[in-house]
Design a protein around this motif. Structure first.
Motif, PDB file in Angstrom:
ATOM      1  N   ASN A  16     134.579  35.569 122.667  1.00  0.00           N
ATOM      2  CA  ASN A  16     135.194  36.759 123.217  1.00  0.00           C
ATOM      3  C   ASN A  16     134.464  37.182 124.489  1.00  0.00           C
ATOM      4  O   ASN A  16     133.302  36.843 124.695  1.00  0.00           O
ATOM      5  CB  ASN A  16     135.208  37.897 122.191  1.00  0.00           C
ATOM      6  N   THR A  17     135.196  37.858 125.337  1.00  0.00           N
ATOM      7  CA  THR A  17     134.616  38.454 126.534  1.00  0.00           C
ATOM      8  C   THR A  17     135.024  39.919 126.541  1.00  0.00           C
ATOM      9  O   THR A  17     136.023  40.312 125.923  1.00  0.00           O
ATOM     10  CB  THR A  17     135.140  37.785 127.820  1.00  0.00           C
ATOM     11  N   SER A  18     134.241  40.737 127.205  1.00  0.00           N
ATOM     12  CA  SER A  18     134.591  42.144 127.328  1.00  0.00           C
ATOM     13  C   SER A  18     134.115  42.670 128.669  1.00  0.00           C
ATOM     14  O   SER A  18     133.160  42.152 129.247  1.00  0.00           O
ATOM     15  CB  SER A  18     133.987  42.971 126.189  1.00  0.00           C
ATOM     16  N   THR A  19     134.795  43.687 129.143  1.00  0.00           N
ATOM     17  CA  THR A  19     134.449  44.327 130.410  1.00  0.00           C
ATOM     18  C   THR A  19     134.430  45.833 130.205  1.00  0.00           C
ATOM     19  O   THR A  19     135.404  46.406 129.694  1.00  0.00           O
ATOM     20  CB  THR A  19     135.474  43.972 131.511  1.00  0.00           C
ATOM     21  N   TYR A  20     133.350  46.456 130.597  1.00  0.00           N
ATOM     22  CA  TYR A  20     133.206  47.907 130.501  1.00  0.00           C
ATOM     23  C   TYR A  20     134.082  48.568 131.557  1.00  0.00           C
ATOM     24  O   TYR A  20     134.095  48.160 132.715  1.00  0.00           O
ATOM     25  CB  TYR A  20     131.736  48.285 130.689  1.00  0.00           C
ATOM     26  N   LEU A  21     134.821  49.578 131.168  1.00  0.00           N
ATOM     27  CA  LEU A  21     135.742  50.253 132.076  1.00  0.00           C
ATOM     28  C   LEU A  21     135.063  51.340 132.915  1.00  0.00           C
ATOM     29  O   LEU A  21     135.719  51.967 133.735  1.00  0.00           O
ATOM     30  CB  LEU A  21     136.903  50.880 131.280  1.00  0.00           C
ATOM     31  N   GLY A  22     133.771  51.561 132.705  1.00  0.00           N
ATOM     32  CA  GLY A  22     133.050  52.568 133.476  1.00  0.00           C
ATOM     33  C   GLY A  22     133.030  53.929 132.808  1.00  0.00           C
ATOM     34  O   GLY A  22     132.495  54.889 133.347  1.00  0.00           O
ATOM     35  N   GLY A  23     133.604  54.035 131.638  1.00  0.00           N
ATOM     36  CA  GLY A  23     133.674  55.284 130.890  1.00  0.00           C
ATOM     37  C   GLY A  23     134.912  55.287 130.029  1.00  0.00           C
ATOM     38  O   GLY A  23     135.655  54.310 129.969  1.00  0.00           O
ATOM     39  N   LYS A  24     135.151  56.420 129.368  1.00  0.00           N
ATOM     40  CA  LYS A  24     136.333  56.533 128.506  1.00  0.00           C
ATOM     41  C   LYS A  24     137.577  56.769 129.344  1.00  0.00           C
ATOM     42  O   LYS A  24     137.575  57.607 130.248  1.00  0.00           O
ATOM     43  CB  LYS A  24     136.178  57.701 127.533  1.00  0.00           C
ATOM     44  N   ARG A  25     138.642  56.024 129.034  1.00  0.00           N
ATOM     45  CA  ARG A  25     139.935  56.283 129.659  1.00  0.00           C
ATOM     46  C   ARG A  25     140.489  57.575 129.092  1.00  0.00           C
ATOM     47  O   ARG A  25     140.394  57.810 127.885  1.00  0.00           O
ATOM     48  CB  ARG A  25     140.927  55.149 129.386  1.00  0.00           C
TER      49      ARG A  25
ATOM     50  N   LEU B 294     133.094  43.407 120.472  1.00  0.00           N
ATOM     51  CA  LEU B 294     132.412  43.733 121.723  1.00  0.00           C
ATOM     52  C   LEU B 294     130.952  43.309 121.603  1.00  0.00           C
ATOM     53  O   LEU B 294     130.195  43.909 120.857  1.00  0.00           O
ATOM     54  CB  LEU B 294     132.494  45.248 122.005  1.00  0.00           C
ATOM     55  N   PRO B 295     130.538  42.254 122.299  1.00  0.00           N
ATOM     56  CA  PRO B 295     129.171  41.749 122.156  1.00  0.00           C
ATOM     57  C   PRO B 295     128.168  42.639 122.885  1.00  0.00           C
ATOM     58  O   PRO B 295     128.528  43.604 123.547  1.00  0.00           O
ATOM     59  CB  PRO B 295     129.249  40.367 122.807  1.00  0.00           C
TER      60      PRO B 295
ATOM     61  N   GLY C 145     130.078  41.586 128.849  1.00  0.00           N
ATOM     62  CA  GLY C 145     129.464  40.661 127.916  1.00  0.00           C
ATOM     63  C   GLY C 145     130.356  39.501 127.576  1.00  0.00           C
ATOM     64  O   GLY C 145     131.548  39.512 127.856  1.00  0.00           O
ATOM     65  N   GLN C 146     129.739  38.491 126.972  1.00  0.00           N
ATOM     66  CA  GLN C 146     130.486  37.322 126.510  1.00  0.00           C
ATOM     67  C   GLN C 146     129.743  36.764 125.316  1.00  0.00           C
ATOM     68  O   GLN C 146     128.522  36.775 125.273  1.00  0.00           O
ATOM     69  CB  GLN C 146     130.582  36.272 127.603  1.00  0.00           C
ATOM     70  N   ASP C 147     130.490  36.281 124.351  1.00  0.00           N
ATOM     71  CA  ASP C 147     129.904  35.704 123.163  1.00  0.00           C
ATOM     72  C   ASP C 147     130.791  34.557 122.717  1.00  0.00           C
ATOM     73  O   ASP C 147     131.995  34.631 122.863  1.00  0.00           O
ATOM     74  CB  ASP C 147     129.825  36.764 122.065  1.00  0.00           C
ATOM     75  N   SER C 148     130.216  33.488 122.226  1.00  0.00           N
ATOM     76  CA  SER C 148     131.036  32.403 121.705  1.00  0.00           C
ATOM     77  C   SER C 148     130.243  31.599 120.696  1.00  0.00           C
ATOM     78  O   SER C 148     129.013  31.596 120.693  1.00  0.00           O
ATOM     79  CB  SER C 148     131.516  31.478 122.837  1.00  0.00           C
ATOM     80  N   ASP C 149     130.966  30.948 119.822  1.00  0.00           N
ATOM     81  CA  ASP C 149     130.392  30.058 118.822  1.00  0.00           C
ATOM     82  C   ASP C 149     131.168  28.756 118.847  1.00  0.00           C
ATOM     83  O   ASP C 149     132.354  28.744 119.135  1.00  0.00           O
ATOM     84  CB  ASP C 149     130.502  30.665 117.417  1.00  0.00           C
ATOM     85  N   ILE C 150     130.488  27.685 118.539  1.00  0.00           N
ATOM     86  CA  ILE C 150     131.151  26.381 118.468  1.00  0.00           C
ATOM     87  C   ILE C 150     131.366  26.066 116.998  1.00  0.00           C
ATOM     88  O   ILE C 150     130.477  26.220 116.187  1.00  0.00           O
ATOM     89  CB  ILE C 150     130.291  25.282 119.136  1.00  0.00           C
ATOM     90  N   GLY C 151     132.573  25.661 116.669  1.00  0.00           N
ATOM     91  CA  GLY C 151     132.903  25.295 115.297  1.00  0.00           C
ATOM     92  C   GLY C 151     133.696  24.013 115.284  1.00  0.00           C
ATOM     93  O   GLY C 151     133.968  23.434 116.318  1.00  0.00           O
TER      94      GLY C 151
END
Length: 132
Positions: free
Chosen positions: A23-32, A115-116, A124-130
């Protein structure tokens, strides 16, 4: 001598495909203001090596938190991914259905958060190999 089974399968022969779930995530800079969400994110299943997964994957189910509209997302062709926005962490169950109906459905439970951990920029980004 190998023994042919129904559906073209061969007894004693296994094929293993390495996959990456992440998964990847991007912070929006605060609450929408509209929904209070703080991040956009994507969860995905992709091949470890560049190949066409649709040759062996029929569809992928991504089970999101029940607070999302349509929490069961069914993706029937690559890219096998779901993108959304949110504000918290939750588990996502991933269920892989194979082209060969004789194959058992594979279940993958990725890391416990959607959300990593963040870097300094809130991304952030997180991944696992399976293997499937």
């Amino acid at each position: 001598m190998t023994e042919q089974l129904q559906g073209g399968r061969v007894r004693g022969i296994s094929i293993v495909k390495a996959v990456v779930i992440g998964n990847t995530s991007t912070y929006l800079g605060g609450k929408r203001e509209t929904d209070g969400h703080t991040h956009t994110w994507t969860v995905y299943l992709k091949p470890f090596k560049s190949e066409d997964m649709s040759l062996y994957v029929k569809k992928v189910h991504f089970k999101l938190h029940d607070s999302y509209s349509q929490p069961m997302r069914i993706i029937s062709r690559p890219p096998y991914k779901v993108s959304e926005s949110g504000w918290g962490e939750f588990e996502i169950m991933v269920k892989v259905f194979f082209q060969d109906p004789a194959e058992k459905t594979g279940y993958i439970l990725p890391s416990p958060e959607a959300l990593p951990q963040r870097d300094r920029d809130g991304e952030g980004q997180d991944s696992d190999i399976g293997a499937v």
